[in-house]
Design a protein around this motif. Structure first.
Motif, PDB file in Angstrom:
ATOM      1  N   ARG A 166       0.840  -1.193   0.000  1.00  0.00           N
ATOM      2  CA  ARG A 166       0.000   0.000   0.000  1.00  0.00           C
ATOM      3  C   ARG A 166       0.879   1.248   0.000  1.00  0.00           C
ATOM      4  O   ARG A 166       1.763   1.391   0.842  1.00  0.00           O
ATOM      5  CB  ARG A 166      -0.908   0.039   1.230  1.00  0.00           C
ATOM      6  CG  ARG A 166      -1.952  -1.051   1.284  1.00  0.00           C
ATOM      7  CD  ARG A 166      -2.801  -0.935   2.553  1.00  0.00           C
ATOM      8  NE  ARG A 166      -1.991  -1.098   3.754  1.00  0.00           N
ATOM      9  CZ  ARG A 166      -1.631  -0.099   4.544  1.00  0.00           C
ATOM     10  NH1 ARG A 166      -2.002   1.159   4.277  1.00  0.00           N
ATOM     11  NH2 ARG A 166      -0.898  -0.329   5.622  1.00  0.00           N
ATOM     12  N   MET A 167       0.632   2.145  -0.936  1.00  0.00           N
ATOM     13  CA  MET A 167       1.342   3.423  -0.954  1.00  0.00           C
ATOM     14  C   MET A 167       0.764   4.301   0.158  1.00  0.00           C
ATOM     15  O   MET A 167      -0.355   4.812   0.060  1.00  0.00           O
ATOM     16  CB  MET A 167       1.199   4.102  -2.310  1.00  0.00           C
ATOM     17  CG  MET A 167       1.790   5.502  -2.374  1.00  0.00           C
ATOM     18  SD  MET A 167       3.552   5.584  -1.969  1.00  0.00           S
ATOM     19  CE  MET A 167       4.267   4.894  -3.475  1.00  0.00           C
ATOM     20  N   ILE A 220      11.656  -3.096  -1.021  1.00  0.00           N
ATOM     21  CA  ILE A 220      11.551  -4.454  -1.562  1.00  0.00           C
ATOM     22  C   ILE A 220      10.469  -4.431  -2.622  1.00  0.00           C
ATOM     23  O   ILE A 220       9.335  -4.014  -2.352  1.00  0.00           O
ATOM     24  CB  ILE A 220      11.195  -5.481  -0.470  1.00  0.00           C
ATOM     25  CG1 ILE A 220      12.189  -5.407   0.690  1.00  0.00           C
ATOM     26  CG2 ILE A 220      11.174  -6.891  -1.055  1.00  0.00           C
ATOM     27  CD1 ILE A 220      11.835  -6.324   1.860  1.00  0.00           C
ATOM     28  N   ARG A 221      10.839  -4.837  -3.836  1.00  0.00           N
ATOM     29  CA  ARG A 221       9.850  -4.886  -4.913  1.00  0.00           C
ATOM     30  C   ARG A 221       9.083  -6.205  -4.883  1.00  0.00           C
ATOM     31  O   ARG A 221       9.441  -7.133  -4.149  1.00  0.00           O
ATOM     32  CB  ARG A 221      10.529  -4.692  -6.267  1.00  0.00           C
ATOM     33  CG  ARG A 221      11.082  -3.274  -6.461  1.00  0.00           C
ATOM     34  CD  ARG A 221      11.433  -3.030  -7.914  1.00  0.00           C
ATOM     35  NE  ARG A 221      11.986  -1.701  -8.146  1.00  0.00           N
ATOM     36  CZ  ARG A 221      11.244  -0.621  -8.386  1.00  0.00           C
ATOM     37  NH1 ARG A 221       9.921  -0.724  -8.413  1.00  0.00           N
ATOM     38  NH2 ARG A 221      11.813   0.547  -8.604  1.00  0.00           N
ATOM     39  N   VAL A 274      16.214  -2.940  -2.992  1.00  0.00           N
ATOM     40  CA  VAL A 274      16.622  -1.683  -3.625  1.00  0.00           C
ATOM     41  C   VAL A 274      17.180  -0.751  -2.552  1.00  0.00           C
ATOM     42  O   VAL A 274      16.539  -0.518  -1.517  1.00  0.00           O
ATOM     43  CB  VAL A 274      15.438  -1.017  -4.356  1.00  0.00           C
ATOM     44  CG1 VAL A 274      15.868   0.313  -4.961  1.00  0.00           C
ATOM     45  CG2 VAL A 274      14.896  -1.940  -5.436  1.00  0.00           C
ATOM     46  N   PHE A 275      18.385  -0.204  -2.823  1.00  0.00           N
ATOM     47  CA  PHE A 275      19.024   0.762  -1.927  1.00  0.00           C
ATOM     48  C   PHE A 275      19.509   1.946  -2.766  1.00  0.00           C
ATOM     49  O   PHE A 275      20.122   1.749  -3.816  1.00  0.00           O
ATOM     50  CB  PHE A 275      20.229   0.138  -1.214  1.00  0.00           C
ATOM     51  CG  PHE A 275      19.870  -0.931  -0.228  1.00  0.00           C
ATOM     52  CD1 PHE A 275      19.780  -0.655   1.119  1.00  0.00           C
ATOM     53  CD2 PHE A 275      19.619  -2.231  -0.662  1.00  0.00           C
ATOM     54  CE1 PHE A 275      19.458  -1.644   2.027  1.00  0.00           C
ATOM     55  CE2 PHE A 275      19.298  -3.223   0.237  1.00  0.00           C
ATOM     56  CZ  PHE A 275      19.205  -2.933   1.585  1.00  0.00           C
ATOM     57  N   GLY A 276      19.230   3.168  -2.329  1.00  0.00           N
ATOM     58  CA  GLY A 276      19.738   4.328  -3.035  1.00  0.00           C
ATOM     59  C   GLY A 276      18.696   5.404  -3.223  1.00  0.00           C
ATOM     60  O   GLY A 276      17.696   5.483  -2.501  1.00  0.00           O
ATOM     61  N   TYR A 277      18.959   6.244  -4.235  1.00  0.00           N
ATOM     62  CA  TYR A 277      18.101   7.394  -4.512  1.00  0.00           C
ATOM     63  C   TYR A 277      17.142   7.056  -5.637  1.00  0.00           C
ATOM     64  O   TYR A 277      17.545   6.512  -6.667  1.00  0.00           O
ATOM     65  CB  TYR A 277      18.956   8.607  -4.862  1.00  0.00           C
ATOM     66  CG  TYR A 277      19.856   9.026  -3.733  1.00  0.00           C
ATOM     67  CD1 TYR A 277      19.348   9.758  -2.668  1.00  0.00           C
ATOM     68  CD2 TYR A 277      21.198   8.669  -3.736  1.00  0.00           C
ATOM     69  CE1 TYR A 277      20.176  10.140  -1.620  1.00  0.00           C
ATOM     70  CE2 TYR A 277      22.036   9.051  -2.691  1.00  0.00           C
ATOM     71  CZ  TYR A 277      21.517   9.781  -1.629  1.00  0.00           C
ATOM     72  OH  TYR A 277      22.336  10.147  -0.591  1.00  0.00           O
ATOM     73  N   LEU A 278      15.878   7.408  -5.453  1.00  0.00           N
ATOM     74  CA  LEU A 278      14.832   7.064  -6.414  1.00  0.00           C
ATOM     75  C   LEU A 278      14.086   8.316  -6.843  1.00  0.00           C
ATOM     76  O   LEU A 278      13.753   9.169  -6.009  1.00  0.00           O
ATOM     77  CB  LEU A 278      13.824   6.073  -5.792  1.00  0.00           C
ATOM     78  CG  LEU A 278      14.386   4.735  -5.307  1.00  0.00           C
ATOM     79  CD1 LEU A 278      13.327   3.985  -4.526  1.00  0.00           C
ATOM     80  CD2 LEU A 278      14.876   3.901  -6.480  1.00  0.00           C
ATOM     81  N   ASN A 280       6.825  -3.404 -11.674  1.00  0.00           N
ATOM     82  CA  ASN A 280       7.319  -4.242 -10.574  1.00  0.00           C
ATOM     83  C   ASN A 280       7.291  -3.383  -9.324  1.00  0.00           C
ATOM     84  O   ASN A 280       8.317  -2.922  -8.829  1.00  0.00           O
ATOM     85  CB  ASN A 280       8.735  -4.738 -10.877  1.00  0.00           C
ATOM     86  CG  ASN A 280       9.247  -5.720  -9.829  1.00  0.00           C
ATOM     87  OD1 ASN A 280       8.471  -6.329  -9.092  1.00  0.00           O
ATOM     88  ND2 ASN A 280      10.567  -5.860  -9.748  1.00  0.00           N
ATOM     89  N   PRO A 281       6.112  -3.155  -8.771  1.00  0.00           N
ATOM     90  CA  PRO A 281       5.945  -2.139  -7.717  1.00  0.00           C
ATOM     91  C   PRO A 281       6.626  -2.530  -6.410  1.00  0.00           C
ATOM     92  O   PRO A 281       6.910  -3.700  -6.145  1.00  0.00           O
ATOM     93  CB  PRO A 281       4.425  -2.073  -7.550  1.00  0.00           C
ATOM     94  CG  PRO A 281       3.943  -3.418  -7.968  1.00  0.00           C
ATOM     95  CD  PRO A 281       4.850  -3.861  -9.073  1.00  0.00           C
ATOM     96  N   PHE A 282       6.856  -1.508  -5.601  1.00  0.00           N
ATOM     97  CA  PHE A 282       7.375  -1.745  -4.259  1.00  0.00           C
ATOM     98  C   PHE A 282       6.270  -2.324  -3.379  1.00  0.00           C
ATOM     99  O   PHE A 282       5.127  -1.865  -3.402  1.00  0.00           O
ATOM    100  CB  PHE A 282       7.882  -0.441  -3.644  1.00  0.00           C
ATOM    101  CG  PHE A 282       9.230  -0.012  -4.156  1.00  0.00           C
ATOM    102  CD1 PHE A 282      10.388  -0.626  -3.688  1.00  0.00           C
ATOM    103  CD2 PHE A 282       9.334   0.995  -5.105  1.00  0.00           C
ATOM    104  CE1 PHE A 282      11.628  -0.239  -4.166  1.00  0.00           C
ATOM    105  CE2 PHE A 282      10.572   1.389  -5.586  1.00  0.00           C
ATOM    106  CZ  PHE A 282      11.740   0.763  -5.122  1.00  0.00           C
TER     107      PHE A 282
END
Length: 598
Positions: A169-170, A184-185, A191-195, A205-207
């Motif tokens: 859920r966003m 986590i997708r 996933v680590f870093g800047y988005l 492939n949503p989070f």
């Protein structure tokens, strides 16, 4: 830890003077009655420098080194370890330059996709209401095996900061504000870093889990703090509070992963400016323990570790109102390690959840048991997919509904039997009979009427002398058995016709019941008549057998003289010697036979 939460410890005698006891008693009553004993003072606040640079499209930010090309984050496939345990937690004590000995916890999660969740404060919707709750409270409610604090929040309003995705859920979207992220997708990618905003909202492939931190500690096994400082800072204030945030010793929380895709939760205990680790020491410690990528999370008094529903460390915040004790702070988001769960929990109603995996029932497939084994293309245009495979339309059969029903069967599933007689065949969908030439009727049970032949008996015979033809082919050269059979049918037809005609005629006049009533009535009248005649006959017979009984009749006097003369002549002739003693008392007598007796 029970003693940690005690507020009013017992005081041993001797008792103090009454003048001192009364003010102390009033203070205790006010404190205990008006304050939650588990609240913290929020004194150990460790804040990074406020920053607000935002981007709506993926690109290399101005401060990021070119060495990493256009990539602004790192992705790594997560471990898919099955079985138990789902995670292992270890306590550590290490010496660091900033504060000598520091203790804490490292928790290694073996199956991150199915056992790690980002929790909102107070449950779903908590961020939207700016709620806060302790890690202990949220861990108990969610059934966490291990839990620690996660994202940053506004200490005045309670607002959750950065991006937050909880179990798919966003919850909160930062609008492209560039903080370092951990997520986590859906396919399990870490996933680590800047988005960028586009990457956060990507639905291919949503989070399923996402939380924001501050400062990227490790990138591909190397300390990345300096590069992160250049990326996160605002150029106009590059020597501000963020540098202090990085360099000061304090309690710290972080998240990373190792080379096998196992998620690593890190927490060291401390107190800002007194003991703990700075971010350089955190990055170095995690690197020595095999961590590849790592992100720093909220620390200071927010750092709290909970195991099996209880606080398993020493939070740095003091309790209210007694500062002798330590209390866990009310925070925003939490990283929760829980037993494997199925998504959705009921496996879509088509499977059973076993150790976090959906075991699909017959005919279903997929991680959530949400896809049929049978696909639309498998059944063509003559069937639909079900859990049991292709459900064929009426009249069709086979695995892919490509075969018609076998001869003699029709309908759904080809399980209805045809009733066509005389060699007729039935249509496979509805079972309608198709008769051979020479027969007709719904079930082909009747031969063609006399004088007709062929399919549906639609053709007339054309034989010389109006002879009958063979009903199948219309041939006039019928053999003797065929002629006899035809004549026999004609005879039956005529007889049936005559009988039906008679019955119709009877119905025009009197019904059969009326005839019965009339017949019975006439028979009854005849019987009564015969009975009356029989009675009269019996009476006459009885009178003839009794001569002494006579009926007398009246004889006029004028006839007496004639009768006397006749008798005198009779005496003279010697033909009778009968005489009356008294002529006045004798009369002629009428007998039943009709003669007159004197």
């Amino acid at each position: 830890m029970a003693a940690v939460w005690s507020l009013c410890p017992r005081v041993s005698p001797p008792p103090p003077p009454l003048s001192l006891l009364l003010p102390l008693l009033c203070f205790c009553v006010q404190a205990c009655g008006s304050t939650d004993p588990r609240d913290s003072m929020y004194k150990d606040v460790l804040l990074p420098y406020a920053h607000s640079s935002s981007h709506s499209h993926r690109h290399v930010r101005d401060c990021q080194p070119v060495a990493h090309g256009n990539g602004s984050h790192e992705s790594w496939p997560s471990s898919r370890h099955s079985g138990l345990p789902v995670a292992e937690s270890m306590m550590f004590v290490t010496d660091v330059p900033s504060s000598k000995y520091v203790g804490g916890h490292m928790t290694v999660v073996l199956d991150p996709l199915r056992t790690v969740s980002v929790l909102e404060p107070g449950g779903p919707g908590g961020c939207g209401m700016n709620q806060r709750a302790t890690v202990e409270e949220m861990a108990k409610a969610a059934g966490c095996l291990f839990a620690q604090n996660a994202g940053f929040f506004h200490t005045d309003t309670g607002e959750c900061l950065g991006n937050v995705v909880s179990d798919g859920r966003m919850v909160k979207e930062s609008g492209g504000v560039q903080n370092v992220q951990f997520g986590i997708r859906r396919d399990g990618t870490l996933v680590f870093g800047y988005l960028s905003e586009d990457e956060v909202m990507d639905q291919s492939n949503p989070f399923v889990q996402l939380v924001s931190g501050v400062v990227w500690l490790l990138r591909n096994g190397e300390v990345y703090i300096n590069q992160s400082l250049k990326s996160e800072c605002d150029k106009t204030q590059e020597s501000g509070q963020l540098r202090t945030f990085v360099d000061v010793a304090s309690a710290r929380s972080a998240v990373g992963h190792d080379a096998n895709g196992k998620l690593v939760l890190f927490l060291c205990e401390g107190q800002t400016g007194v003991r703990g680790m700075n971010l350089w020491e955190v990055a170095d410690f995690m690197k020595k323990n095999g961590v590849i990528n790592a992100v720093n999370l909220d620390g200071g008094g927010s750092s709290t570790f909970v195991m099996n529903g209880s606080v398993a460390g020493y939070p740095s915040d003091h309790c209210i109102p007694d500062s002798r004790w330590r209390c866990g702070r009310r925070v925003s988001t939490v990283l929760c390690v829980h037993p494997r769960r199925c998504q959705p929990p009921d496996c879509g109603g088509h499977g059973d959840c076993e150790d976090g995996r959906c075991v699909c029932r017959h005919g279903w497939q997929g991680d959530a048991c949400d896809a049929l084994l049978c696909q639309k293309s498998d059944c063509g245009d003559r069937g639909v997919c079900t859990a049991d495979g292709c459900l064929c339309d009426a009249g069709w059969r086979g695995r892919n509904c490509s075969q018609e029903c076998l001869p003699g069967f029709y309908g759904d599933g080809c399980n209805q039997t045809c009733v066509c007689a005389n060699g007729g065949s039935c249509e496979p969908v509805h079972g309608r009979c198709s008769c051979r030439p020479g027969f007709h009727g719904d079930a082909c049970e009747e031969e063609c009427p006399l004088g007709f032949f062929g399919a549906s008996c639609a053709q007339r015979c054309r034989c010389d002398d109006q002879c009958l033809c063979e009903p199948q082919t219309g041939s006039c050269n019928a053999t003797l058995p065929q002629v006899n059979n035809t004549l026999h049918r004609a005879e039956q037809c005529v007889v049936r016709h005559i009988i039906r005609t008679w019955r119709r005629e009877e119905q025009r006049y009197l019904t059969e019941r009326s005839w019965v009533i009339i017949t019975v009535t006439l028979a009854s009248l005849l019987s009564v008549s015969l009975l009356i005649h029989f009675v009269h006959a019996c009476r006459r017979l009885t009178a003839a057998r009794l001569p002494e009984r006579r009926d007398y009749s009246y004889v006029p006097l004028s006839d007496i003289g004639d009768a006397a003369a006749a008798r005198a002549d009779a005496r003279d002739s010697g033909k009778g010697d009968f005489a009356l003693d008294d002529s006045d008392s004798q009369d002629d007598v009428w007998s039943p036979s009709g003669t007159v007796i004197s």
